[in-house]
Design a protein around this motif. Structure first.
Motif, PDB file in Angstrom:
ATOM      1  N   LEU A  34       0.833  -1.203   0.000  1.00  0.00           N
ATOM      2  CA  LEU A  34       0.000   0.000   0.000  1.00  0.00           C
ATOM      3  C   LEU A  34       0.868   1.253   0.000  1.00  0.00           C
ATOM      4  O   LEU A  34       0.603   2.210  -0.752  1.00  0.00           O
ATOM      5  N   GLY A  35       1.893   1.262   0.822  1.00  0.00           N
ATOM      6  CA  GLY A  35       2.784   2.413   0.886  1.00  0.00           C
ATOM      7  C   GLY A  35       3.501   2.662  -0.432  1.00  0.00           C
ATOM      8  O   GLY A  35       3.711   3.811  -0.822  1.00  0.00           O
ATOM      9  N   GLY A  36       3.862   1.589  -1.136  1.00  0.00           N
ATOM     10  CA  GLY A  36       4.507   1.744  -2.437  1.00  0.00           C
ATOM     11  C   GLY A  36       3.616   2.454  -3.432  1.00  0.00           C
ATOM     12  O   GLY A  36       4.066   3.358  -4.149  1.00  0.00           O
ATOM     13  N   PHE A  37       2.347   2.053  -3.475  1.00  0.00           N
ATOM     14  CA  PHE A  37       1.408   2.711  -4.394  1.00  0.00           C
ATOM     15  C   PHE A  37       1.220   4.189  -4.031  1.00  0.00           C
ATOM     16  O   PHE A  37       1.189   5.061  -4.902  1.00  0.00           O
ATOM     17  N   ILE A  38       1.097   4.465  -2.733  1.00  0.00           N
ATOM     18  CA  ILE A  38       0.906   5.855  -2.300  1.00  0.00           C
ATOM     19  C   ILE A  38       2.109   6.707  -2.682  1.00  0.00           C
ATOM     20  O   ILE A  38       1.962   7.814  -3.236  1.00  0.00           O
ATOM     21  N   ILE A  39       3.298   6.207  -2.414  1.00  0.00           N
ATOM     22  CA  ILE A  39       4.512   6.975  -2.712  1.00  0.00           C
ATOM     23  C   ILE A  39       4.682   7.157  -4.217  1.00  0.00           C
ATOM     24  O   ILE A  39       5.073   8.234  -4.683  1.00  0.00           O
ATOM     25  N   GLY A  40       4.383   6.121  -4.998  1.00  0.00           N
ATOM     26  CA  GLY A  40       4.487   6.247  -6.459  1.00  0.00           C
ATOM     27  C   GLY A  40       3.552   7.313  -6.997  1.00  0.00           C
ATOM     28  O   GLY A  40       3.937   8.122  -7.858  1.00  0.00           O
ATOM     29  N   ILE A  41       2.328   7.343  -6.487  1.00  0.00           N
ATOM     30  CA  ILE A  41       1.350   8.343  -6.935  1.00  0.00           C
ATOM     31  C   ILE A  41       1.770   9.741  -6.494  1.00  0.00           C
ATOM     32  O   ILE A  41       1.703  10.703  -7.273  1.00  0.00           O
ATOM     33  N   VAL A  42       2.220   9.873  -5.247  1.00  0.00           N
ATOM     34  CA  VAL A  42       2.651  11.183  -4.740  1.00  0.00           C
ATOM     35  C   VAL A  42       3.833  11.711  -5.548  1.00  0.00           C
ATOM     36  O   VAL A  42       3.883  12.903  -5.897  1.00  0.00           O
ATOM     37  N   GLU A  43       4.771  10.826  -5.875  1.00  0.00           N
ATOM     38  CA  GLU A  43       5.931  11.254  -6.665  1.00  0.00           C
ATOM     39  C   GLU A  43       5.499  11.716  -8.051  1.00  0.00           C
ATOM     40  O   GLU A  43       5.962  12.754  -8.553  1.00  0.00           O
ATOM     41  N   GLY A  49       7.094  20.120 -10.892  1.00  0.00           N
ATOM     42  CA  GLY A  49       8.256  19.969 -11.750  1.00  0.00           C
ATOM     43  C   GLY A  49       9.112  18.805 -11.298  1.00  0.00           C
ATOM     44  O   GLY A  49       9.093  18.404 -10.125  1.00  0.00           O
ATOM     45  N   GLU A  50       9.886  18.261 -12.224  1.00  0.00           N
ATOM     46  CA  GLU A  50      10.661  17.045 -11.940  1.00  0.00           C
ATOM     47  C   GLU A  50      11.660  17.242 -10.806  1.00  0.00           C
ATOM     48  O   GLU A  50      11.872  16.360  -9.988  1.00  0.00           O
ATOM     49  N   SER A  51      12.291  18.415 -10.728  1.00  0.00           N
ATOM     50  CA  SER A  51      13.315  18.641  -9.718  1.00  0.00           C
ATOM     51  C   SER A  51      12.744  18.706  -8.304  1.00  0.00           C
ATOM     52  O   SER A  51      13.451  18.459  -7.328  1.00  0.00           O
ATOM     53  N   LEU A  52      11.452  19.043  -8.176  1.00  0.00           N
ATOM     54  CA  LEU A  52      10.811  19.148  -6.862  1.00  0.00           C
ATOM     55  C   LEU A  52       9.792  18.042  -6.619  1.00  0.00           C
ATOM     56  O   LEU A  52       9.105  18.050  -5.602  1.00  0.00           O
ATOM     57  N   GLY A  53       9.723  17.089  -7.526  1.00  0.00           N
ATOM     58  CA  GLY A  53       8.673  16.078  -7.460  1.00  0.00           C
ATOM     59  C   GLY A  53       8.719  15.198  -6.225  1.00  0.00           C
ATOM     60  O   GLY A  53       7.689  14.699  -5.779  1.00  0.00           O
ATOM     61  N   GLN A  54       9.922  15.004  -5.643  1.00  0.00           N
ATOM     62  CA  GLN A  54      10.037  14.089  -4.511  1.00  0.00           C
ATOM     63  C   GLN A  54       9.838  14.781  -3.161  1.00  0.00           C
ATOM     64  O   GLN A  54       9.936  14.139  -2.116  1.00  0.00           O
ATOM     65  N   GLY A  81       7.078  15.762  -1.913  1.00  0.00           N
ATOM     66  CA  GLY A  81       5.898  15.155  -1.285  1.00  0.00           C
ATOM     67  C   GLY A  81       6.231  13.867  -0.560  1.00  0.00           C
ATOM     68  O   GLY A  81       5.622  13.554   0.480  1.00  0.00           O
ATOM     69  N   ILE A  82       7.188  13.089  -1.074  1.00  0.00           N
ATOM     70  CA  ILE A  82       7.556  11.823  -0.448  1.00  0.00           C
ATOM     71  C   ILE A  82       8.083  12.067   0.960  1.00  0.00           C
ATOM     72  O   ILE A  82       7.658  11.433   1.933  1.00  0.00           O
ATOM     73  N   PHE A  83       9.002  12.996   1.081  1.00  0.00           N
ATOM     74  CA  PHE A  83       9.629  13.224   2.377  1.00  0.00           C
ATOM     75  C   PHE A  83       8.730  14.036   3.300  1.00  0.00           C
ATOM     76  O   PHE A  83       8.855  13.946   4.528  1.00  0.00           O
ATOM     77  N   LEU A  84       7.800  14.797   2.732  1.00  0.00           N
ATOM     78  CA  LEU A  84       6.791  15.450   3.560  1.00  0.00           C
ATOM     79  C   LEU A  84       5.896  14.397   4.209  1.00  0.00           C
ATOM     80  O   LEU A  84       5.574  14.485   5.411  1.00  0.00           O
TER      81      LEU A  84
END
Length: 290
Positions: free
Chosen positions: A245-254, A262-267, A269-272
């Motif tokens: 479940l966490g994998g799907f959530i992180i993939g969607i958030v990314e 933008g691509e440079s700031l896309g991650q 959300g993951i660390f938030l």
């Protein structure tokens, strides 16, 4: 506001990527759930799997999906040998020693890869690398679609092993109570090594599914292992369903973060999400208090 015709492909792309993230995290959460350690060598071992798939293809013409018959068993054997021959002996029964041993393994493996393979980015060329398939009106890369279903099948097989086999019962018993498992005759050292081997075999599967659309360098594991740790914390330490479940959530958030920020700031959300989970639900979505 991005158009829906752009949002849908990004969402589907995030789901397919999330399945692979979950596969990497599945091995990590198994190792933590049984051995109760965090494997700092996880990213380096994923890199070994990717190089194995790469050289099988370049030197012997083995298709990455055919390599599923070769690489995961080899990775399992490597994981078993590392746990039984190095990590257990170096730990002397202390968890902090295990952390240092896996960290040391990571440094050694990555530097050996830099020495032998340099820092060059390597890719493979297959007949289907740039093919696409239409899903709900969106065109997705064929390797990512195959990887999505491959990850789901692997997770299903993994669940069957854990739920229906004697090994799975021994692993679950050992995860709950080591002394009790030993008292009823379970070979704890063997089960520990089997658990570590299965966790590393998951990385072998992930490597075979990744490489048709990805690349390999000696540092390639860094990004994956950071995301895998986030998924394990999000899903709940030791929870296999939580990892998926966490994998799907992180993939969607990314994917959504990359689309809107933008691509440079896309991650970001993951660390938030990582920080918010630690603050408001440190046990994760499906985790339990010790």
């Amino acid at each position: 506001m991005p158009d829906f015709t752009i949002v849908l492909p990004s969402l589907l792309n995030g789901i397919t990527t999330g399945a692979l993230y979950a596969l990497v995290a599945l091995g990590l959460t198994l190792i933590y759930g049984v051995l109760h350690i965090i494997n700092f060598a996880h990213g380096a071992l994923l890199m070994i799997g990717l190089y194995a798939v790469y050289f099988l293809n370049v030197q012997f013409g083995v298709d990455p999906y055919v390599a599923l018959l070769i690489v995961p068993p080899l990775m399992f054997a490597l994981g078993y040998a590392l746990q039984r021959g190095i990590i257990t002996r170096a730990s002397h029964g202390r968890d902090e020693n295990i952390l240092l041993a896996t960290l040391g393994l990571s440094i050694i493996i990555e530097n050996l890869a830099l020495y032998f393979f340099k820092s060059d980015t390597r890719i493979i060329d297959t007949s289907y690398s740039f093919e696409t398939v239409e899903v709900l009106g969106a065109f997705l890369p064929l390797p990512k679609v195959i990887a999505f279903f491959g990850a789901l099948v692997t997770a299903g097989l993994f669940w069957l092993v854990m739920a229906r086999t004697d090994l799975g019962k021994a692993i679950r018993a050992l995860a709950k109570e080591r002394k009790g498992a030993a008292l009823v005759g379970i070979d704890t050292e063997h089960v520990y090594a089997m658990s570590f081997g299965l966790g590393i075999a998951c990385l072998g599967v992930a490597a075979c599914l990744l490489l048709p659309s990805y690349y390999v360098t000696p540092q390639v594991g860094h990004g994956f292992v950071l995301i895998a740790f986030t998924i394990v914390v999000l899903g709940g330490m030791g929870s296999f369903v939580g990892a998926l479940l966490g994998g799907f959530i992180i993939g969607i958030v990314e994917a959504m973060g990359g689309l809107f920020l933008g691509e440079s700031l896309g991650q970001i959300g993951i660390f938030l999400i990582f920080i918010l989970v630690l603050i408001f639900r440190p046990t994760g979505l499906l985790g339990h208090k010790a």
